[in-house]
Design a protein around this motif. Structure first.
Motif: not given
Length: 400
Positions: A28, A31, A195, A224
């Motif tokens: 992600s 996150r 993503v 990420v």
């Protein structure tokens, strides 16, 4: 005295070690509610369970990407006994973590190794991370609050200069790099876990925000959060476990001297050429044989370079090769009309996992577990992982 040439008969590890499973937390860009350790633990637990094993079956740990030592993972996972563990430095890619496990298994130091890699955005990598007090503290403790200065050639900045050199030396245009970016994005659009999944055109690429000329935001992998974990064991043991084993047919690493970013002899002489030469000697799976091909795309330049050094085309002709193998309706390259390059979207779109994502994707494809973007009848994969300076590696994988 001439350089020593490896003897094919000395490469005794061929097909002796295998991946039994792989698991991921998925990755992600946004996150902010998870620690790096918690993501690593989740991926490790899932990998152990996917192989049909328990913590008691693990006797080795090899990992990268987290500040926590093997003792923390051992205690948290409830692994009662370890006979081997390692935490090799992450020199740009994750492949060495797998290689260490392979060598330990082949030497008899252990039998079943849990390998892991986690990625965690720090303040200098994204605005969202910079706003997170916890990540700012991690950055302060690790000395990684700020990016390297623009004037240096150190680290990733070095690829800017070599990208300029490539365009000048071969008389090429940025559109060649754009084909790599568009290919990765088109494959990512098929991968529900990538993503970066919005469509990308050549016009979008050329107009993309410039980071360090000639590399724009679309030429560089995306930071990420997440973790991948793998179970690596002997081929014999892997055949008795829950999932289809993926044999490690061959592997290689390469580095030239000098290998400092501004001291390389040139585009004709860096780690990639050594890796290709070794794989040609060690592997029966070549770039024209594999059902899946993963040229590392941490930067678009790197993927172009791997394609050229692999022998698919001559130096400076990577863009022309991609155009000759371009599927216009799908907006991606398909070698021999069927073999995708970076089927998951690569580092540019699946996320900057330092190569663990490429290995994860190849295993899922070969085990038939890639879901919506599964490549039909995939039985072998060739992975060219890493860059120029001190992190050029390769893996050839196939099903048992």
């Amino acid at each position: 005295m001439s350089a020593r040439q490896p003897n094919r008969n000395t490469y005794r590890i061929r097909d002796q070690v295998a991946f039994a499973s792989v698991a991921t937390t998925e990755f992600s860009r946004t996150r902010n509610d998870r620690t790096q350790l918690s993501m690593t633990i989740d991926a490790c637990v899932d990998a152990i369970r996917a192989a049909g094993l328990t913590a008691a079956d693990i006797d080795g740990i090899s990992g990268s990407g987290t500040s926590h030592e093997a003792k923390v993972l051992q205690s948290t996972l409830g692994i009662p006994r370890l006979s081997w563990w390692a935490q090799p430095p992450l020199t740009g890619t994750f492949a060495t973590t797998i290689f260490e496990a392979m060598h330990a298994i082949q030497a008899g130091a252990c039998e079943t190794v849990l390998c892991y890699h986690s990625a965690y955005r720090l303040p200098w990598q994204s605005r969202a991370a910079a706003l997170d007090p916890m990540r700012r503290r991690v950055g302060e403790l690790t000395g990684m609050m700020g990016a390297v200065e623009p004037e240096t050639m150190s680290g990733s900045v070095g690829y800017t200069a070599w990208a300029s050199r490539y365009l000048y030396q071969y008389g090429r245009k940025r559109e060649d790099f754009g084909l790599i970016a568009i290919n990765s994005r088109s494959n990512a659009m098929r991968n529900e876990h990538a993503v970066m999944r919005d469509p990308l055109s050549m016009d979008d690429f050329i107009k993309g925000r410039m980071i360090r000329d000639p590399l724009s935001v679309y030429d560089m992998d995306v930071a990420v959060d997440g973790a991948d974990a793998f179970i690596v064991t002997t081929a014999e043991r892997a055949r008795d476990l829950k999932l289809k084993p993926v044999l490690i047919h061959a592997h290689a690493s390469g580095m030239v001297a000098p290998n400092e970013e501004d001291q390389l002899p040139g585009l004709h002489a860096h780690g990639q050429q050594i890796v290709i030469d070794l794989m040609n000697r060690r592997s029966e799976i070549g770039v024209n044989d594999a059902d899946l091909y993963y040229p590392y795309d941490g930067f678009t330049l790197l993927a172009i370079s791997w394609i050229e050094n692999s022998g698919l085309c001559k130096p400076g002709e990577g863009g022309d090769f991609l155009r000759a193998n371009w599927n216009e309706s799908e907006q991606r390259a398909l070698l021999r009309g069927r073999v995708p390059l970076n089927s998951h979207g690569g580092s540019l779109c699946d996320g900057a996992t330092q190569g663990s994502g490429h290995i994860r994707e190849a295993i899922l494809q070969l085990q038939g577990r890639a879901g919506s973007h599964q490549v039909q009848d995939a039985k072998s994969a060739l992975l060219h992982i890493g860059g120029f300076f001190f992190n050029s590696h390769a893996l050839a994988l196939h099903t048992a």
